[in-house]
Design an enzyme around this catalytic site. Structure first.
Site, PDB file in Angstrom:
ATOM      1  N   GLY A 193       0.782  -1.232   0.000  1.00  0.00           N
ATOM      2  CA  GLY A 193       0.000   0.000   0.000  1.00  0.00           C
ATOM      3  C   GLY A 193       0.810   1.277   0.000  1.00  0.00           C
ATOM      4  O   GLY A 193       0.262   2.348   0.227  1.00  0.00           O
ATOM      5  N   GLY A 194       2.116   1.202  -0.255  1.00  0.00           N
ATOM      6  CA  GLY A 194       2.927   2.404  -0.269  1.00  0.00           C
ATOM      7  C   GLY A 194       2.599   3.314  -1.436  1.00  0.00           C
ATOM      8  O   GLY A 194       1.950   2.904  -2.405  1.00  0.00           O
ATOM      9  N   ASN A 245       4.879  -4.314  -8.328  1.00  0.00           N
ATOM     10  CA  ASN A 245       5.210  -4.900  -7.032  1.00  0.00           C
ATOM     11  C   ASN A 245       5.812  -6.294  -7.178  1.00  0.00           C
ATOM     12  O   ASN A 245       6.653  -6.705  -6.385  1.00  0.00           O
ATOM     13  CB  ASN A 245       3.960  -4.981  -6.164  1.00  0.00           C
ATOM     14  CG  ASN A 245       4.251  -5.297  -4.707  1.00  0.00           C
ATOM     15  OD1 ASN A 245       4.322  -4.411  -3.874  1.00  0.00           O
ATOM     16  ND2 ASN A 245       4.413  -6.571  -4.388  1.00  0.00           N
ATOM     17  N   ASN A 252       1.474  -8.926  -0.136  1.00  0.00           N
ATOM     18  CA  ASN A 252       2.612  -8.185   0.393  1.00  0.00           C
ATOM     19  C   ASN A 252       2.126  -6.974   1.182  1.00  0.00           C
ATOM     20  O   ASN A 252       1.364  -6.167   0.658  1.00  0.00           O
ATOM     21  CB  ASN A 252       3.501  -7.749  -0.780  1.00  0.00           C
ATOM     22  CG  ASN A 252       4.552  -6.715  -0.395  1.00  0.00           C
ATOM     23  OD1 ASN A 252       4.738  -5.729  -1.095  1.00  0.00           O
ATOM     24  ND2 ASN A 252       5.237  -6.927   0.692  1.00  0.00           N
ATOM     25  N   ARG A 258       8.266   4.671  -9.247  1.00  0.00           N
ATOM     26  CA  ARG A 258       7.329   4.786  -8.133  1.00  0.00           C
ATOM     27  C   ARG A 258       6.905   6.235  -7.915  1.00  0.00           C
ATOM     28  O   ARG A 258       5.736   6.507  -7.603  1.00  0.00           O
ATOM     29  CB  ARG A 258       7.956   4.228  -6.842  1.00  0.00           C
ATOM     30  CG  ARG A 258       7.937   2.720  -6.726  1.00  0.00           C
ATOM     31  CD  ARG A 258       6.543   2.168  -6.461  1.00  0.00           C
ATOM     32  NE  ARG A 258       6.031   2.502  -5.168  1.00  0.00           N
ATOM     33  CZ  ARG A 258       5.950   1.665  -4.142  1.00  0.00           C
ATOM     34  NH1 ARG A 258       6.383   0.420  -4.269  1.00  0.00           N
ATOM     35  NH2 ARG A 258       5.427   2.039  -2.993  1.00  0.00           N
ATOM     36  N   HIS A 288      11.649  -5.059   4.237  1.00  0.00           N
ATOM     37  CA  HIS A 288      10.211  -5.228   4.070  1.00  0.00           C
ATOM     38  C   HIS A 288       9.837  -5.852   2.727  1.00  0.00           C
ATOM     39  O   HIS A 288       8.862  -6.590   2.628  1.00  0.00           O
ATOM     40  CB  HIS A 288       9.545  -3.849   4.191  1.00  0.00           C
ATOM     41  CG  HIS A 288       8.050  -3.870   4.161  1.00  0.00           C
ATOM     42  ND1 HIS A 288       7.298  -4.575   5.080  1.00  0.00           N
ATOM     43  CD2 HIS A 288       7.161  -3.269   3.327  1.00  0.00           C
ATOM     44  CE1 HIS A 288       6.008  -4.413   4.807  1.00  0.00           C
ATOM     45  NE2 HIS A 288       5.895  -3.625   3.747  1.00  0.00           N
ATOM     46  N   TRP A 289      10.625  -5.583   1.713  1.00  0.00           N
ATOM     47  CA  TRP A 289      10.363  -6.047   0.350  1.00  0.00           C
ATOM     48  C   TRP A 289      11.035  -7.400   0.107  1.00  0.00           C
ATOM     49  O   TRP A 289      11.895  -7.510  -0.762  1.00  0.00           O
ATOM     50  CB  TRP A 289      10.910  -5.032  -0.633  1.00  0.00           C
ATOM     51  CG  TRP A 289       9.886  -4.221  -1.350  1.00  0.00           C
ATOM     52  CD1 TRP A 289       8.538  -4.252  -1.233  1.00  0.00           C
ATOM     53  CD2 TRP A 289      10.173  -3.215  -2.336  1.00  0.00           C
ATOM     54  NE1 TRP A 289       7.953  -3.342  -2.065  1.00  0.00           N
ATOM     55  CE2 TRP A 289       8.944  -2.690  -2.748  1.00  0.00           C
ATOM     56  CE3 TRP A 289      11.352  -2.711  -2.876  1.00  0.00           C
ATOM     57  CZ2 TRP A 289       8.848  -1.676  -3.708  1.00  0.00           C
ATOM     58  CZ3 TRP A 289      11.266  -1.703  -3.827  1.00  0.00           C
ATOM     59  CH2 TRP A 289      10.019  -1.204  -4.237  1.00  0.00           C
TER      60      TRP A 289
END
Length: 284
Positions: A32-33, A41, A100, A180, A261-262
């Site tokens: 959700g970034g 993603n 994710n 992004r 996180h990724w």
């Protein structure tokens, strides 16, 4: 990648969906970034996963090329309903889910609401795990503050990705940041960010709904689940893996050492192998 793209009407919203591969259906739900979307993603995972599954890769409501509308009083519930509606429109009775971060929270909420629609699922650093038990992390604050203050900027995006999404910032190219950043500039999103701090008199109720570890159904959810978490995650706390694995009857957890996180992007070979083995039943 050979992708089929289309827009599917789900209720009052249009969801952009890409698909590829063959085999059992696997729905990939992105994070959700700011600037997030489905294909971007999962770009390092789609080729490997498509060898085993028919991939359905939506832009979630509020993101990418989908309708910019999300129920802020119950975001995970609304996202789960949208995914369920998408399955209905595509005549898919049951599917595997891989989620994710924000998409992981949506996947888990769908499994709690309608376990009959979910076969197996992989949750990658999912959102909504213990969120009311501690203050937000620095990474989550960076995410939530992106559209605030002076508004979005490339500098904010670079800081968020390099400091919070990965443990090794040397992997992040200018192309990744530029992509992004440009995606984050949609005027509808700037005016109405899909992921933001709850506010107003209903904020406590919204926060409670978004903490999925407080959902009593978690301990009776029989969907086989693999939780993958980076040990260096600065957005969602790695302790969330333990919270889920000890509460879900069929939950397993894998902590990826030295990864942020990724996980799906920073350690794609590891992530792809774990996901394929688990979803095909090779590993628990």
């Amino acid at each position: 990648m050979d992708l089929t793209e289309r827009t599917v009407r789900v209720g009052a919203r249009d969801l952009f969906v890409a698909s590829t591969g063959s085999g059992p259906t696997l729905v990939l739900l992105h994070g959700g970034g700011p600037g997030a979307s489905g294909v971007a993603n999962w770009t390092r995972n789609i080729p490997a996963l498509a060898e085993h599954f028919t991939l359905v890769i939506p832009d979630l409501p509020g993101y990418g090329r989908s309708t910019k509308d999300l129920d802020q009083s119950d975001p995970f519930g609304d996202l789960a309903a949208a995914v369920r509606g998408l399955l209905d429109e595509l005549d898919i009775e049951r599917a595997h889910l891989v989620g994710n971060s924000y998409g992981g929270g949506a996947a888990l909420r769908l499994a709690l609401d309608r376990p009959d629609r979910v076969d197996r699922m992989v949750l990658n650093g999912p959102g909504g795990i213990g969120t009311t038990r501690a203050l937000p992390t620095r990474g989550l604050n960076q995410l939530l503050d992106y559209y605030g203050g002076s508004g979005p900027s490339r500098e904010k995006m670079a800081t968020f990705i390099r400091e919070s999404l990965v443990a090794d910032p040397s992997q992040i190219t200018d192309e990744v940041i530029d992509g992004r950043y440009q995606s984050s500039l949609d005027p509808e999103v700037i005016a109405n960010p899909p992921l933001r701090r709850p506010s107003g008199k209903d904020a406590p109720r919204t926060l409670w709904r978004m903490d999925l570890t407080r959902d009593k159904r978690l301990t009776s959810c029989e969907v086989p689940t693999l939780v993958i978490w980076g040990s260096a995650d600065k957005v969602n706390r790695p302790s969330g893996a333990w919270h889920l694995a000890t509460r879900m009857p069929r939950g397993d957890a894998y902590l990826a050492a030295g990864v942020g996180h990724w996980v799906q992007w920073e350690a794609p070979e590891l992530f792809n192998r774990l996901a394929v083995d688990f979803l095909t039943g090779v590993a628990r």
